[in-house]
Design a protein around this motif. Structure first.
Motif, PDB file in Angstrom:
ATOM      1  N   GLY A 784       0.785  -1.228   0.000  1.00  0.00           N
ATOM      2  CA  GLY A 784       0.000   0.000   0.000  1.00  0.00           C
ATOM      3  C   GLY A 784       0.811   1.269   0.000  1.00  0.00           C
ATOM      4  N   VAL A 785       2.096   1.194  -0.268  1.00  0.00           N
ATOM      5  CA  VAL A 785       2.970   2.372  -0.278  1.00  0.00           C
ATOM      6  C   VAL A 785       3.661   2.445  -1.634  1.00  0.00           C
ATOM      7  CG1 VAL A 785       4.981   3.441   0.776  1.00  0.00           C
ATOM      8  CG2 VAL A 785       3.311   2.283   2.208  1.00  0.00           C
ATOM      9  N   ALA A 786       3.666   3.639  -2.228  1.00  0.00           N
ATOM     10  CA  ALA A 786       4.238   3.822  -3.561  1.00  0.00           C
ATOM     11  C   ALA A 786       5.616   4.446  -3.445  1.00  0.00           C
ATOM     12  CB  ALA A 786       3.329   4.709  -4.412  1.00  0.00           C
ATOM     13  N   ALA A 787       6.594   3.779  -4.041  1.00  0.00           N
ATOM     14  CA  ALA A 787       7.959   4.300  -4.111  1.00  0.00           C
ATOM     15  C   ALA A 787       8.270   4.677  -5.545  1.00  0.00           C
ATOM     16  CB  ALA A 787       8.958   3.246  -3.606  1.00  0.00           C
ATOM     17  N   VAL A 788       9.228   5.580  -5.708  1.00  0.00           N
ATOM     18  CA  VAL A 788       9.661   6.012  -7.033  1.00  0.00           C
ATOM     19  C   VAL A 788      10.819   5.124  -7.461  1.00  0.00           C
ATOM     20  CG1 VAL A 788      10.572   7.912  -8.397  1.00  0.00           C
ATOM     21  CG2 VAL A 788       8.967   8.364  -6.536  1.00  0.00           C
ATOM     22  N   ALA A 789      10.737   4.595  -8.669  1.00  0.00           N
ATOM     23  CA  ALA A 789      11.801   3.739  -9.186  1.00  0.00           C
ATOM     24  C   ALA A 789      11.875   3.929 -10.694  1.00  0.00           C
ATOM     25  CB  ALA A 789      11.555   2.271  -8.834  1.00  0.00           C
ATOM     26  N   PHE A 790      12.962   3.471 -11.279  1.00  0.00           N
ATOM     27  CA  PHE A 790      13.133   3.566 -12.719  1.00  0.00           C
ATOM     28  C   PHE A 790      12.304   2.490 -13.406  1.00  0.00           C
ATOM     29  CE2 PHE A 790      17.537   5.326 -11.706  1.00  0.00           C
ATOM     30  CZ  PHE A 790      17.075   6.627 -11.738  1.00  0.00           C
ATOM     31  N   SER A 791      11.717   2.849 -14.523  1.00  0.00           N
ATOM     32  CA  SER A 791      10.930   1.883 -15.276  1.00  0.00           C
ATOM     33  C   SER A 791      11.780   1.033 -16.200  1.00  0.00           C
ATOM     34  CB  SER A 791       9.871   2.621 -16.106  1.00  0.00           C
ATOM     35  OG  SER A 791      10.496   3.522 -17.006  1.00  0.00           O
ATOM     36  N   SER A 792      13.051   1.396 -16.373  1.00  0.00           N
ATOM     37  CA  SER A 792      13.910   0.676 -17.310  1.00  0.00           C
ATOM     38  C   SER A 792      15.272   0.448 -16.680  1.00  0.00           C
ATOM     39  CB  SER A 792      14.057   1.475 -18.611  1.00  0.00           C
ATOM     40  OG  SER A 792      15.100   0.957 -19.406  1.00  0.00           O
ATOM     41  N   ARG A 793      15.815  -0.737 -16.915  1.00  0.00           N
ATOM     42  CA  ARG A 793      17.168  -1.028 -16.456  1.00  0.00           C
ATOM     43  C   ARG A 793      18.195  -0.180 -17.186  1.00  0.00           C
ATOM     44  NH1 ARG A 793      17.629  -7.171 -17.451  1.00  0.00           N
ATOM     45  NH2 ARG A 793      15.703  -6.869 -18.595  1.00  0.00           N
ATOM     46  N   VAL A 794      17.861   0.216 -18.420  1.00  0.00           N
ATOM     47  CA  VAL A 794      18.808   1.027 -19.197  1.00  0.00           C
ATOM     48  C   VAL A 794      19.094   2.336 -18.488  1.00  0.00           C
ATOM     49  CG1 VAL A 794      19.151   2.240 -21.378  1.00  0.00           C
ATOM     50  CG2 VAL A 794      18.114  -0.026 -21.359  1.00  0.00           C
ATOM     51  N   LEU A 795      18.040   2.972 -17.974  1.00  0.00           N
ATOM     52  CA  LEU A 795      18.246   4.232 -17.277  1.00  0.00           C
ATOM     53  C   LEU A 795      19.100   4.016 -16.034  1.00  0.00           C
ATOM     54  CD1 LEU A 795      17.745   7.218 -16.983  1.00  0.00           C
ATOM     55  CD2 LEU A 795      15.568   6.728 -15.875  1.00  0.00           C
ATOM     56  N   SER A 796      18.870   2.921 -15.327  1.00  0.00           N
ATOM     57  CA  SER A 796      19.691   2.624 -14.151  1.00  0.00           C
ATOM     58  C   SER A 796      21.156   2.497 -14.537  1.00  0.00           C
ATOM     59  CB  SER A 796      19.225   1.321 -13.493  1.00  0.00           C
ATOM     60  OG  SER A 796      17.898   1.414 -13.066  1.00  0.00           O
ATOM     61  N   GLU A 797      21.426   1.783 -15.605  1.00  0.00           N
ATOM     62  CA  GLU A 797      22.817   1.595 -16.025  1.00  0.00           C
ATOM     63  C   GLU A 797      23.452   2.911 -16.436  1.00  0.00           C
ATOM     64  OE1 GLU A 797      22.286  -1.190 -19.137  1.00  0.00           O
ATOM     65  OE2 GLU A 797      21.745  -2.867 -17.801  1.00  0.00           O
ATOM     66  N   VAL A 798      22.699   3.748 -17.156  1.00  0.00           N
ATOM     67  CA  VAL A 798      23.246   5.028 -17.600  1.00  0.00           C
ATOM     68  C   VAL A 798      23.490   5.941 -16.409  1.00  0.00           C
ATOM     69  CG1 VAL A 798      22.769   7.094 -18.974  1.00  0.00           C
ATOM     70  CG2 VAL A 798      22.215   4.837 -19.885  1.00  0.00           C
ATOM     71  N   VAL A 799      22.561   5.969 -15.479  1.00  0.00           N
ATOM     72  CA  VAL A 799      22.739   6.814 -14.294  1.00  0.00           C
ATOM     73  C   VAL A 799      23.972   6.376 -13.509  1.00  0.00           C
ATOM     74  CG1 VAL A 799      21.740   7.357 -12.050  1.00  0.00           C
ATOM     75  CG2 VAL A 799      20.330   7.486 -14.106  1.00  0.00           C
ATOM     76  N   LYS A 800      24.139   5.083 -13.334  1.00  0.00           N
ATOM     77  CA  LYS A 800      25.312   4.595 -12.603  1.00  0.00           C
ATOM     78  C   LYS A 800      26.598   4.987 -13.308  1.00  0.00           C
ATOM     79  CE  LYS A 800      22.942   0.588 -10.591  1.00  0.00           C
ATOM     80  NZ  LYS A 800      22.830  -0.889 -10.585  1.00  0.00           N
ATOM     81  N   ALA A 801      26.615   4.847 -14.631  1.00  0.00           N
ATOM     82  CA  ALA A 801      27.840   5.165 -15.365  1.00  0.00           C
ATOM     83  C   ALA A 801      28.104   6.669 -15.395  1.00  0.00           C
ATOM     84  CB  ALA A 801      27.726   4.621 -16.792  1.00  0.00           C
ATOM     85  N   ARG A 802      27.060   7.469 -15.431  1.00  0.00           N
ATOM     86  CA  ARG A 802      27.235   8.913 -15.604  1.00  0.00           C
ATOM     87  C   ARG A 802      27.523   9.625 -14.286  1.00  0.00           C
ATOM     88  NH1 ARG A 802      26.034  12.442 -19.666  1.00  0.00           N
ATOM     89  NH2 ARG A 802      25.590  14.613 -19.088  1.00  0.00           N
ATOM     90  N   TYR A 803      26.870   9.227 -13.238  1.00  0.00           N
ATOM     91  CA  TYR A 803      26.938   9.998 -11.993  1.00  0.00           C
ATOM     92  C   TYR A 803      27.683   9.302 -10.859  1.00  0.00           C
ATOM     93  CZ  TYR A 803      23.274  12.719 -14.296  1.00  0.00           C
ATOM     94  OH  TYR A 803      22.555  13.463 -15.184  1.00  0.00           O
ATOM     95  N   LEU A 804      27.640   7.981 -10.838  1.00  0.00           N
ATOM     96  CA  LEU A 804      28.110   7.293  -9.641  1.00  0.00           C
ATOM     97  C   LEU A 804      29.587   6.951  -9.740  1.00  0.00           C
ATOM     98  CD1 LEU A 804      25.066   5.044  -8.751  1.00  0.00           C
ATOM     99  CD2 LEU A 804      25.734   7.240  -7.800  1.00  0.00           C
TER     100      LEU A 804
END
Length: 1686
Positions: A784-804
């Motif tokens: 019953g609780v809504a969290a924000v998450a990425f809808s695509s693994r591609v975005l996760s991979e790009v975010v990790k490579a770009r920012y992390l």
């Protein structure tokens, strides 16, 4: 089959009768009469799980015929706060500081999440450059209304009406009408055409107001804000005048004019259907953003509006003040004068609010001070306090009303609740609904896959009538596998028959959280069982991965036998978590029954797909999803744009398709369309966000967002989302962004925060970024609780490579860790803003307690904190807050399951240099079986006491010592009765035992190890062949044929196969790779054979099954090889391909069935075999004969004979065949094997019968297992006992050595244990007396234990508990029949079967006294010593004699008999007794009689009898009470002066074993009892009430009173020391059976019925023979019971 493939497949699938997969089994089952009772029971159980009834909507959802697109159950309160941008700032600040925390605390206490969205907070009077302020507000208001379970809107209205913006979008037709009315004003037309550009990509085309900032620089088009205000005013005036002319000319309607002049509102948006109650006067030409927010927020859907309204009036406020003062609280026009039109609109707005919102209106009259509210002024402070109080009281009342009522007859499940209030099916219904809705949405985007869909449908139809394998869809990442499966599921909904079930699980939908395979199987099984009305998974299956796998396979068979059609769709199997080695897909059946279909998808490049291909082999049905063609890509584009009401120009389309064609990836194309769907027709193709791959597209999108929103904000927000373990709630994301100094520094780079002492991220900034990322983000609902998450693994991979970067990753984890620690809650955090020195400010983040309130845990903290502490390198915090926190371990175990805690500790132990982490983890693994079954009913005291009982011996270690101290402190301050362990009496972590592999319920009868393949194969009594990987200690396969015991298993390493021989005579060949049965030979061996009498042998060419009387031979393909000749006496063994048999007493036949050669060896002496063993490397058979000789017979005919003094029950040889091991009773003898002799060189003595033995490969150690449940390690060279491994808990019947590990098993235990020979000796488990002793007695201090072994009852052993070793053996002349200790006088009393009583002074055991037997020579039945130790009672078959115990010259003496009580031979003899202080004897008999005899007066009386054998009679310390217990678990508490029955206590659990022993507390207030159900119970003597029940894993056979508690001895041989703490006042709601599935009833002697206390009576006809684990889920719904005892 490209276009019409699916339709043709449908026709085939439907067949002639219009049904999918016409099923003769189903039709036959439907025609046959069913067992009505069984059907009713199953239906009742399914309906109970589904909430009482099975309504059509729920049944449609469970069977897959519904898309599940209903509103999710929400545990969130999200409130949008609306006010003018700079108005009501003091009120908003007061609410933030005072009201919001109070409401949040209230919501948390109800298990709700409270969020506030205030887009005006923290913003100065700066417009959004893209003119999307209203659209952002509208989106946030709609989101609040959609997900909030209660109030969703709060309006704050003061003296400002708010800014009126230009409309951002104007339809083409209306805009051109307006231009046509401005022919006389060419400058006005030019200005409008400069700021409004036509966008032909909009459907229909519109004119778009251009942003006032450039994406490249972020600067204003005009010189300054004031210049834009002037331009905006001019544009608005032009539109108004043109609209007035157009209305007058009839070209537009009055409503269109009003919408146009309602600034910021698009004509393309239809009017609100429920807004008729809120009509502005037609004279009003425009509306502010604030008014439109009010209009949306106060909109009534059904019933009362979910909103609150606060209005501030200033009736005496002077308006003659100057512009500077007016600007602080009034709307000012561009020329600096009071905006009279705004004043008129504000007045009208308030009037309408007063008329329509009286129920939610809070009106305040306040005179402003210098144009504002000054909190330092008394009247203003009182006003702010009143606003906060009203806000809190009204909002909490509405929240309480929303959270209180039951939904559909059920209670709302509080988020984070440790009590399992929801029905068992609730969580799976929510899961089914979520996956079904997601699948329905994703299926809309499929284009160009008709041919592949048709092939899959056709394959499903063709394989439905026979057993088959799973269907596998695979392809590269982004090729649309998920969409394809979702479309297939949608197609199946239309063609499946009425009784069919469709199950869909999208495993990538929870990214980055990877689902656990056990949870997946449990979820699928529960849905299918509910849909098909099958019994649900039992508790043991839920708590055991293996049991869950077996249940899953059995459920598929049951559905098939029912005749139902089942289609299970599992997408993205490579996304499963690594636990249980799920990626190896051992759990996925390769043999699927008819009418059941498994359709799975995997990434072709994944390790899981490689394993599946190997598992399925050439027979696997694989479907590859290939690239889309350009034409198919264009279809996808057209569909996507049409759904978005957008289009692209031909040049833009060509550019997108040109980038798409090389990859052919649907994901790549959709990402480009998502990134460019808002591009206008005037956007040049060069500015489109394109890329050669999906990663490049996302990189360009992020770069674009950085230019618009700021690099730190974009990078920070996305980094927090991607690093969160389970996503982040929006409130959490705003909080952590407010704690991020880099983000805050960027936000306030050009201007100071409105309140420097309170710095937070303005919510509008995140709302704008979220709007731009709407296609890349999704709501992830859980509980019953809504969290924000990425809808695509591609975005996760790009975010990790770009920012992390490593530094940024560590800093992000640290911020998240500090947030969930609550480090900055209520504290000032330093902030370094540009141009300022270090500034201390409050970030207003909430506290993070572990428990929000009693029974409601902080789930988000439990999920996220360990992960972020670990990855941030905060080792000390991790030790203190997680590993070393008993409350944390209990809370997470109870709320999330103990497996989740073990998983956390696993990760910690791999990264931290802390051995204690591994020990704590191992302790929880030992506790897991009990805790998993207890589910939501785990009691805090139970958890703490068991943890303390396992770890207290390791308390010298820092972290474990801290844990033990916390456990003890918690138990000492418990408000309820509790037993507090004073020693480690349960198996502790560490030591030699490394792994316990549990594969079945039945005991393990046989095992084999494949060194080359690193596999362990076991066969169990319930017919399961378990294959374990010795590398990772994970279960590879659970192979099961008919339920017949497995007598023998053999691994064939050359072919990666194994053989199993069952008790029904069936020989099966299995593939160790796929788990499939390759061959089955019936009647391969005699049915009903014992494991020791039948042998399975394998050579390179043949398979042999032989017993003493017969031998059968097969080739690998199952062809039987006939053996010529018959009449042999017996089979001695198999050497290679040759069978060695005894032809007669003087000749041995050797027959090779491959070559057909036969030879006969004439023996040098007659042979009568006792045992035989083969030495295949040497080609010899060693046979032990009855006449004491060992004969060696080789294949070549050579034979030798040597004396062999033993008649062994165990014979085996070492790996190098140089050592022979022979076990005979308690002796294991070792012999050197020579070519012509066998020489004995070691005799290893054991305390019990030797059952198994093996020698290490280097012949340095020999390991033996015995019936005393001990494993002994000996030196082959010296014969010294090197180690004793305790904890097998069953006779060790099988032993193997593998790579430094000892593998042990027993027919009496379902587990295989792996022991390390190289372990930390400091963690060694303390040694104790052997388990299962015939008789035992323990001293009051526990230092000495005397016991008699069952196999040798003519010897009394003295055990030194401190040293952990045997100290002395006392030989006796006859079998010992009973033992007693006279504690203070230090005497050991031994009653013998000969009638003699031996008395040993403990100080001089050699100087024993003797009470001679009676004339009848009757055996001693039992002994009893008076509380003052002055008298001794001895019970014989025919009498009970009383003796006096005294001492003379410091030496004990016995006088008597002082009295004799004759016993009638017509009655049963005494079974146990107690001698009372006044020479009265209370005893019970084997028939349940209870008698009291007075030796003083000679009188006797009969007391109320029991219905079964009396097993315990115990007298209190002060002689006031006595307890009598029997086998039927009935206890009676008698008052002795005068004699009266006080209480009858009846206890009924899953097992009916009665009381074994008892002891009164030192004050006689309580009585402790030990039972065969492995529990210790505490009873109140005064009331007879049950106070506490503790499970101790072994029956307690002796109990002694100690100070504040007791000392006990378990049947396993452990000494239990515990203290009992009971508060003076126990609450009326206290239930001692909250964690035990049982009932008890107390009947007191008072005549008043109210004094009788009865526990739950719902199971009056409880029968343990009919108990099954499915009953436990029912028991949990009752007020008192909670779980089954393990």
């Amino acid at each position: 089959m490209a276009t019409g493939g699916v339709n043709r497949a449908r026709l085939r699938l439907r067949g002639e009768n219009g049904l999918l997969w016409r099923n003769p089994q189903r039709e036959q089952a439907a025609a046959e009469p069913k067992d009505e009772q069984q059907q009713e029971e199953q239906e009742a159980q399914s309906e109970k799980m589904a909430g009482g009834a099975a309504p059509g909507g729920l049944q449609d959802l469970l069977t897959g015929r519904s898309t599940g697109a209903q509103r999710m159950r929400s545990n969130m309160i999200r409130v949008f706060v609306s006010s003018a941008l700079t108005d009501m700032s003091s009120e908003r600040k007061a609410l933030l500081e005072k009201a919001y925390p109070e409401v949040q605390t209230f919501c948390r206490s109800l298990g709700l999440v409270f969020e506030v969205v205030d887009l005006s907070w923290g913003m100065r009077n700066v417009p959004c450059g893209d003119h999307e302020a209203w659209e952002v507000s509208l989106q946030e208001i709609q989101t609040c209304r959609r997900i909030s379970a209660g109030p969703a809107f709060v309006g704050l209205l003061g003296n400002r009406y708010g800014h009126r913006e230009l409309p951002r979008l104007i339809p083409e037709k209306q805009f051109e009408v307006l231009l046509s009315k401005m022919v006389k004003n060419p400058d006005g037309v030019k200005k409008l055409q400069e700021w409004f550009l036509k966008d032909s990509n909009s459907v229909p085309p519109t004119y778009v107001l251009q942003p006032i900032t450039t994406p490249e620089t972020g600067r204003l088009h005009d010189n300054d804000l004031l210049s834009w205000r002037l331009t905006e005013s001019q544009l608005l005036q032009l539109l108004r005048s043109a609209a007035a002319e157009a209305e007058a000319a009839g070209d537009i309607s009055a409503e269109q004019k009003q919408v146009l002049c309602s600034s910021g509102e698009s004509w393309t948006r239809p009017p609100c259907p429920s807004a008729s109650w809120w009509r502005r006067p037609k004279a009003s030409a425009s509306g502010s953003v604030t008014e439109r927010e009010f209009l949306e927020g106060f909109r009534k859907d059904d019933g009362e509006p979910t909103a609150l309204l606060f209005v501030r009036e200033s009736p005496r406020q002077k308006t003659r003040d100057g512009a500077k003062r007016l600007a602080k609280f009034k709307d000012i026009s561009v020329d600096g004068l009071l905006d009279m039109e705004a004043e008129e609109l504000l007045s009208g707005l308030k009037s309408r609010l007063y008329a329509t919102s009286k129920k939610v209106l809070n009106l305040h009259c306040v005179e402003l001070s210098k144009g504002g509210v000054d909190p330092k002024r008394k009247e203003h402070a009182q006003y702010l306090d009143a606003v906060c109080q009203q806000f809190v009281s009204q909002l909490t009342a509405r929240v309480g009303a929303a959270a209180g009522p039951a939904e559909a007859g059920r209670r709302r499940t509080a988020w984070g609740s440790s009590e399992k209030e929801e029905e068992e099916c609730d969580w799976v219904v929510e899961e089914v609904r979520r996956h079904s809705a997601t699948a329905a949405e994703l299926s809309k985007g499929l284009h160009g896959r008709d041919g592949l869909l048709g092939k899959i449908c056709l394959t499903l139809w063709e394989s439905s009538a026979a057993r088959h394998g799973p269907l596998v869809v695979h392809g590269a990442a982004g090729m649309g596998k998920t969409t394809l499966l979702c479309r297939l599921a949608q197609e199946m909904r239309g063609v499946l028959e009425a009784g069919a079930v469709l199950v869909v699980r999208l495993l990538a939908a929870g990214h980055p959280h990877r689902p656990d395979v056990s949870h997946l199987l449990h979820s699928v099984c529960l849905q299918v069982c509910l849909a098909c009305r099958l019994p649900p998974p039992p508790l043991l299956a839920v708590s055991s991965h293996l049991e869950m796998r077996l249940f899953f396979q059995k459920m598929l068979e049951d559905v098939s036998q029912q005749g139902n059609t089942l289609l299970v769709v599992l997408d993205s199997l490579e996304q499963l978590a690594d636990r249980h080695q799920a990626y190896k897909l051992r759990w996925l059946p390769t043999d699927v029954p008819p009418n059941v279909h498994l359709l799975v998808s995997l990434d072709s490049a994944s390790e899981a797909f490689a394993h599946l291909r190997l598992k399925l082999g050439a027979a696997g049905k694989l479907f590859e999803v290939q690239r889309l063609s350009p034409d198919e890509g264009e279809q996808v584009m057209e569909s996507y744009l049409q759904a978005s009401q957008r289009t692209l120009t031909r040049q833009q389309r060509d550019a997108v398709l040109q980038s798409f064609t090389p990859t052919g990836s649907p994901l790549h194309l959709k990402l480009m369309l998502s990134a460019n769907k808002r591009c206008a027709s005037f956007t040049p193709p060069a500015e489109l966000l394109l890329g050669a791959s999906a990663q490049e597209v996302m990189s360009q999108l992020l770069l674009n967002l950085e230019k618009k929103h700021g690099k730190q904000l974009v990078g920070g927000a996305l980094a927090y989302i991607v690093l969160a373990r389970r996503g982040l709630l929006e409130a959490e994301l705003r909080d952590v962004l407010s704690l991020d100094d880099d983000v805050i520094g960027e936000v306030y780079r050009c201007s100071l925060p409105p309140t420097p002492s309170l710095i937070r991220l303005p919510p509008l900034l995140w709302a704008r970024l979220k709007r731009d990322l709407e296609d890349q983000l999704e709501e992830r609902w859980s509980d019953g609780v809504a969290a924000v998450a990425f809808s695509s693994r591609v975005l996760s991979e790009v975010v990790k490579a770009r920012y992390l970067t490593p530094e940024r990753r560590g800093r992000t984890h640290r911020t998240l860790a500090e947030y969930f620690l609550g480090r900055w809650s209520g504290k000032l955090k330093p902030a370094a803003l540009p141009g300022l020195t270090l500034l201390l400010s409050d970030r207003k983040v909430p506290p993070q307690p572990l428990w929000f309130t009693e029974g409601l845990a902080n789930v988000r903290k439990l999920e996220e904190l360990p992960y972020h502490l670990l990855h941030a390198g905060l080792w000390e915090e991790l030790r203190q807050e997680v590993i070393g926190s008993a409350e944390w371990l209990f809370c997470k175990s109870r709320v999330c399951g103990v497996s989740s805690v073990i998983s956390d500790l696993d990760q910690c132990s791999r990264s931290m240099d802390c051995s204690e982490t591994q020990l704590v983890r191992d302790a929880l693994i030992l506790m897991r079986p009990g805790l998993d079954v207890l589910a939501g009913q785990m009691d805090r005291s139970l958890f703490y006491s068991e943890l303390l009982a396992r770890l207290s011996s390791l308390s010298s270690l820092a972290v474990i010592g801290q844990l033990c101290s916390q456990c003890e402190d918690r138990l000492q301050t418990s408000p309820q009765p509790v037993l507090i362990p004073r020693s480690s009496f349960l198996q502790q972590p560490g030591g030699a035992l490394q792994h316990t592999l549990t594969a079945a319920h039945g005991g393990v009868l046989c095992l084999d190890v494949g060194v080359a393949v690193q596999l362990l194969v076991t066969g169990s009594a319930d017919g399961v062949v378990a294959v374990w990987s010795l590398g990772d200690k994970q279960l590879e396969h659970a192979l099961q044929g008919p339920a017949a015991a497995i007598l023998s298993v053999r691994i064939i390493e050359s072919s990666a196969h194994c053989l199993s021989l069952a008790a029904d005579g069936a020989l099966r060949r299995w593939s160790l790779t796929s788990g499939q049965q390759l061959l089955c030979i019936q009647e391969a061996g005699p049915a009903g054979s014992a494991p020791s009498s039948v042998h399975l042998q394998v050579s390179d060419e043949l398979m042999f099954v032989y017993t003493w009387t017969q031998v059968k031979v097969w080739r690998p393909d199952g062809t039987e090889v006939q053996l010529g000749g018959s009449g042999d006496v017996g089979v001695l063994g198999v050497l290679g391909n040759s069978v060695v048999s005894l032809q007669d007493a003087e000749r041995v036949r050797i027959h090779d069935p491959v070559t057909g050669t036969r030879s006969v060896v004439k023996l040098s002496r007659c042979l009568t075999p006792v045992r035989a063993v083969t030495a295949p490397k040497g080609g010899t058979v060693l046979v032990v004969s009855e006449d004491g000789f060992l004969q060696q017979i080789s294949k070549s005919g050579r034979q030798t004979s040597a004396e062999f003094p033993l008649r062994p029950s165990l014979v085996c040889v070492s790996e190098d065949e140089k050592v022979l091991l022979a076990g005979c009773e308690r002796t294991l003898s070792l012999f050197h094997i020579c070519s012509d002799s066998v020489d004995g060189f070691l005799d290893l003595q054991h305390d019990d019968q030797v059952l198994s033995a093996c020698v290490s490969s280097d012949c340095r150690h020999v390991v033996s297992g015995a019936a005393d449940q001990l494993i002994r390690v000996w030196s082959v060279t010296t014969g010294l006992l090197l180690d004793v491994l305790c904890g097998a808990d069953a006779p060790v019947a099988s032993l193997l050595l593998y790579d430094g590990l000892v593998v042990s098993a027993s027919p009496a235990a379902p587990a295989v244990q792996l022991w390390s020979l190289k372990y930390d000796g400091s963690h060694k488990r303390p040694a104790h007396i052997p388990a299962g002793s015939a008789h035992a007695a323990v001293t009051r201090d526990g230092d000495q234990v005397f016991y008699v072994q069952r196999q040798s009852q003519r010897e009394v052993m003295s055990w030194d508990s401190r040293a952990g070793s045997l100290s002395e053996r006392l030989a006796v002349s006859a079998e010992v029949s009973c033992l007693e200790l006279v504690q203070h006088k230090r005497l050991l009393l031994c009653g013998l079967a000969s009638g003699t009583v031996l008395i040993y002074p403990l100080s001089l055991p050699q100087e024993a006294l003797c009470i001679p037997p009676p004339e009848s020579r009757s055996p001693v039945l039992c002994l009893a010593v008076s509380p003052q130790e002055q008298h001794l009672a001895v019970a014989y078959l025919d009498s009970v004699c009383l003796f006096q115990l005294s001492s003379r010259d410091a030496f004990p003496t016995v006088e008597g008999p002082l009295g004799r009580a004759p016993l009638s031979l017509l009655h049963a003899p005494p079974s146990c007794m107690a001698l009372l202080p006044d020479r009265r004897l209370l005893y019970g008999t084997g028939c349940g009689e209870v008698k009291l005899h007075d030796f003083g007066g000679g009188a006797g009386s009969d007391l109320q009898p029991h219905r079964s054998r009396i097993t315990c009679v115990c007298c209190s310390n002060w002689g006031t009470h006595a307890l009598v217990g029997s086998q039927d678990a009935t206890q009676r508490l008698w008052a002795l002066a005068p004699l009266a029955l006080d209480h009858t206590m009846e206890y009924k659990g899953l097992f009916f074993e009665g009381v074994v022993c008892a002891a009164f507390s030192d004050s006689d207030r309580f009585v402790f009892t030990g039972s065969l159900d492995r529990t210790i119970k505490v009873w109140d003597v005064a009331s007879g009430k049950l106070l506490y029940v503790q499970y101790v894993y072994s029956p307690v056979v002796r109990m002694l009173t100690c100070r504040n508690g007791f000392l006990a001895l378990s049947l396993q041989g452990s000494i239990i020391r515990e203290a009992f703490r009971c508060p003076d006042l126990i609450g009326p709601d206290y239930d001692p059976l909250t964690h035990v599935s049982a009932q008890y009833r107390v009947t007191s002697r008072e005549k008043d019925r109210d004094a009788q206390q009865n526990c739950v009576s719902a199971l009056q006809d409880f029968n343990p023979a009919q108990i099954n684990l499915n009953l436990v889920s029912m028991l949990r719904t009752k007020p008192s019971p909670a779980c089954v005892l393990l």
